[in-house]
Design a protein around this motif. Structure first.
Motif, PDB file in Angstrom:
ATOM      1  N   ASN A 238      -9.251 126.249  26.187  1.00  0.00           N
ATOM      2  CA  ASN A 238     -10.539 126.607  25.600  1.00  0.00           C
ATOM      3  C   ASN A 238     -11.567 125.509  25.854  1.00  0.00           C
ATOM      4  N   ASN A 239     -12.801 125.910  26.151  1.00  0.00           N
ATOM      5  CA  ASN A 239     -13.884 124.941  26.336  1.00  0.00           C
ATOM      6  C   ASN A 239     -14.196 124.251  25.014  1.00  0.00           C
ATOM      7  N   LEU A 240     -14.446 122.944  25.062  1.00  0.00           N
ATOM      8  CA  LEU A 240     -14.747 122.175  23.852  1.00  0.00           C
ATOM      9  C   LEU A 240     -16.200 121.726  23.873  1.00  0.00           C
ATOM     10  N   SER A 241     -16.953 122.155  22.865  1.00  0.00           N
ATOM     11  CA  SER A 241     -18.362 121.792  22.729  1.00  0.00           C
ATOM     12  C   SER A 241     -18.514 120.614  21.770  1.00  0.00           C
ATOM     13  N   GLY A 242     -19.527 119.772  22.011  1.00  0.00           N
ATOM     14  CA  GLY A 242     -19.845 118.689  21.084  1.00  0.00           C
ATOM     15  C   GLY A 242     -18.921 117.498  21.161  1.00  0.00           C
ATOM     16  N   VAL A 243     -18.178 117.337  22.256  1.00  0.00           N
ATOM     17  CA  VAL A 243     -17.289 116.190  22.422  1.00  0.00           C
ATOM     18  C   VAL A 243     -18.090 115.020  22.994  1.00  0.00           C
ATOM     19  N   ASP A 244     -17.914 113.831  22.433  1.00  0.00           N
ATOM     20  CA  ASP A 244     -18.584 112.641  22.947  1.00  0.00           C
ATOM     21  C   ASP A 244     -17.931 112.196  24.247  1.00  0.00           C
ATOM     22  N   VAL A 245     -18.750 111.875  25.233  1.00  0.00           N
ATOM     23  CA  VAL A 245     -18.277 111.410  26.546  1.00  0.00           C
ATOM     24  C   VAL A 245     -19.012 110.121  26.874  1.00  0.00           C
ATOM     25  N   TRP A 246     -18.303 109.144  27.424  1.00  0.00           N
ATOM     26  CA  TRP A 246     -18.942 107.872  27.753  1.00  0.00           C
ATOM     27  C   TRP A 246     -18.412 107.345  29.079  1.00  0.00           C
ATOM     28  N   ALA A 247     -19.215 106.489  29.683  1.00  0.00           N
ATOM     29  CA  ALA A 247     -18.812 105.787  30.904  1.00  0.00           C
ATOM     30  C   ALA A 247     -19.246 104.339  30.774  1.00  0.00           C
ATOM     31  N   HIS A 248     -18.321 103.405  31.020  1.00  0.00           N
ATOM     32  CA  HIS A 248     -18.614 101.975  30.942  1.00  0.00           C
ATOM     33  C   HIS A 248     -18.348 101.339  32.299  1.00  0.00           C
ATOM     34  N   SER A 249     -19.127 100.306  32.617  1.00  0.00           N
ATOM     35  CA  SER A 249     -18.879  99.544  33.837  1.00  0.00           C
ATOM     36  C   SER A 249     -19.004  98.066  33.534  1.00  0.00           C
ATOM     37  N   SER A 250     -18.443  97.243  34.408  1.00  0.00           N
ATOM     38  CA  SER A 250     -18.526  95.795  34.223  1.00  0.00           C
ATOM     39  C   SER A 250     -19.949  95.293  34.386  1.00  0.00           C
ATOM     40  N   GLY A 251     -20.815  96.110  35.004  1.00  0.00           N
ATOM     41  CA  GLY A 251     -22.207  95.736  35.168  1.00  0.00           C
ATOM     42  C   GLY A 251     -23.075  96.149  33.999  1.00  0.00           C
ATOM     43  N   PHE A 252     -22.468  96.588  32.888  1.00  0.00           N
ATOM     44  CA  PHE A 252     -23.158  96.977  31.655  1.00  0.00           C
ATOM     45  C   PHE A 252     -24.056  98.201  31.855  1.00  0.00           C
ATOM     46  N   ASN A 253     -23.739  99.006  32.868  1.00  0.00           N
ATOM     47  CA  ASN A 253     -24.441 100.273  33.055  1.00  0.00           C
ATOM     48  C   ASN A 253     -23.682 101.353  32.297  1.00  0.00           C
ATOM     49  N   ASP A 254     -23.913 101.436  30.992  1.00  0.00           N
ATOM     50  CA  ASP A 254     -23.200 102.386  30.153  1.00  0.00           C
ATOM     51  C   ASP A 254     -24.003 103.673  30.015  1.00  0.00           C
TER      52      ASP A 254
ATOM     53  N   TYR B  20     -16.684 103.100  37.244  1.00  0.00           N
ATOM     54  CA  TYR B  20     -16.827 103.330  35.810  1.00  0.00           C
ATOM     55  C   TYR B  20     -15.498 103.749  35.190  1.00  0.00           C
ATOM     56  N   THR B  21     -15.357 103.416  33.919  1.00  0.00           N
ATOM     57  CA  THR B  21     -14.260 103.919  33.108  1.00  0.00           C
ATOM     58  C   THR B  21     -14.825 105.003  32.193  1.00  0.00           C
ATOM     59  N   VAL B  22     -14.297 106.211  32.317  1.00  0.00           N
ATOM     60  CA  VAL B  22     -14.838 107.367  31.595  1.00  0.00           C
ATOM     61  C   VAL B  22     -13.845 107.811  30.533  1.00  0.00           C
ATOM     62  N   GLY B  23     -14.345 108.112  29.341  1.00  0.00           N
ATOM     63  CA  GLY B  23     -13.484 108.570  28.258  1.00  0.00           C
ATOM     64  C   GLY B  23     -14.169 109.605  27.394  1.00  0.00           C
ATOM     65  N   VAL B  24     -13.391 110.260  26.547  1.00  0.00           N
ATOM     66  CA  VAL B  24     -13.909 111.284  25.641  1.00  0.00           C
ATOM     67  C   VAL B  24     -13.308 111.079  24.257  1.00  0.00           C
TER      68      VAL B  24
ATOM     69  N   PRO C 260      -6.088 109.537  27.962  1.00  0.00           N
ATOM     70  CA  PRO C 260      -6.402 108.216  28.536  1.00  0.00           C
ATOM     71  C   PRO C 260      -7.730 108.247  29.291  1.00  0.00           C
ATOM     72  N   GLU C 261      -8.435 107.115  29.270  1.00  0.00           N
ATOM     73  CA  GLU C 261      -9.658 106.999  30.051  1.00  0.00           C
ATOM     74  C   GLU C 261      -9.334 107.053  31.548  1.00  0.00           C
ATOM     75  N   ILE C 262     -10.338 107.439  32.328  1.00  0.00           N
ATOM     76  CA  ILE C 262     -10.177 107.599  33.772  1.00  0.00           C
ATOM     77  C   ILE C 262     -11.157 106.670  34.482  1.00  0.00           C
ATOM     78  N   GLN C 263     -10.688 105.958  35.497  1.00  0.00           N
ATOM     79  CA  GLN C 263     -11.579 105.122  36.310  1.00  0.00           C
ATOM     80  C   GLN C 263     -12.019 105.913  37.537  1.00  0.00           C
ATOM     81  N   VAL C 264     -13.335 105.949  37.759  1.00  0.00           N
ATOM     82  CA  VAL C 264     -13.885 106.708  38.881  1.00  0.00           C
ATOM     83  C   VAL C 264     -14.943 105.876  39.593  1.00  0.00           C
ATOM     84  N   ILE C 265     -15.259 106.278  40.813  1.00  0.00           N
ATOM     85  CA  ILE C 265     -16.362 105.699  41.572  1.00  0.00           C
ATOM     86  C   ILE C 265     -17.477 106.735  41.620  1.00  0.00           C
ATOM     87  N   ALA C 266     -18.627 106.402  41.021  1.00  0.00           N
ATOM     88  CA  ALA C 266     -19.760 107.335  40.952  1.00  0.00           C
ATOM     89  C   ALA C 266     -20.594 107.247  42.226  1.00  0.00           C
ATOM     90  N   PRO C 267     -21.196 108.409  42.623  1.00  0.00           N
ATOM     91  CA  PRO C 267     -21.169 109.706  41.938  1.00  0.00           C
ATOM     92  C   PRO C 267     -19.830 110.402  42.089  1.00  0.00           C
TER      93      PRO C 267
END
Length: 204
Positions: free
Chosen positions: A113-129, A149-153, A162-169
């Motif tokens: 099921n799709n989840l609405s209203g979940v908080d999502v964040w991305a952090h990087s060592s360069g403080f581009n949150d 970035y490290t992405v979590g919900v 667990p958080e996921i590390q990705v290369i943006a975009p």
């Protein structure tokens, strides 16, 4: 001072903040439809770090709810010394991001099921949150510069994966959150045994 920004950001809410000798203070500012917005914030004398960032409305526990996805990155803060007079000319520029500068995906529960209203964040060592909240169809979009970035919900009552590390975009950064199958119940009473209406309950 003045916040310079793309006119497309008109109507977005940001916060002006100052951190100094008497602690933290902030103020919500709605960006004008023109390319610049004037601001002011009241502080006492002393040395302050002043900046502009995404406005995060406080929740009932004093924390924040991440409700906006914005296509700009906060500028570096400014060091300001206040002594006996108002300080002017503390200006900021919001750097716009392209529509493709994103991390995007979907959040569902373990039943699909799709989840609405979940908080999502991305952090990087360069403080581009970056922060956002999922839409009714479970999708989210985070605007970020290129980088790692490290992405979590997170959402109350659901187990965070667990958080996921990705290369943006990056697209299709999807998460599955497990719903609990158990409950905790009880009562909140005062020292005389009377029920307390509206008491906040936390689980950690």
């Amino acid at each position: 001072g003045t916040i310079t920004h793309a006119s497309a950001l008109g109507g977005k809410e940001v916060q002006i903040f100052a951190n100094g000798p008497t602690g933290w203070t902030d103020k919500k500012v709605t960006l004008a439809s023109a390319a610049s917005t004037a601001y002011s914030i009241t502080v006492g004398e002393g040395d302050w770090n002043v900046g502009v960032d995404l406005w995060v409305p406080p929740d009932m526990f004093g924390g924040g709810q991440f409700v906006q996805a914005t296509n700009f990155m906060p500028p570096p803060f400014r060091f300001v010394s206040v002594s006996g007079a108002n300080v002017t000319g503390i200006d900021f520029t919001l750097s716009s991001l392209a529509s493709t500068d994103t991390i995007a995906g979907k959040v569902t529960d373990n039943l699909g099921n799709n989840l609405s209203g979940v908080d999502v964040w991305a952090h990087s060592s360069g403080f581009n949150d970056a922060f956002a909240r999922t839409q009714p169809d479970g999708t989210y979009t985070l605007f970020v510069p290129k980088g790692t970035y490290t992405v979590g919900v997170g959402n109350p009552g659901l187990k965070s994966p667990p958080e996921i590390q990705v290369i943006a975009p990056k697209a299709n950064v999807n998460f599955t959150m497990k719903k609990g199958t158990s409950s905790i119940k009880g009562s909140v009473l005062d020292d005389a045994g009377n029920p307390i209406d509206g008491a906040g309950i936390g689980l950690y």
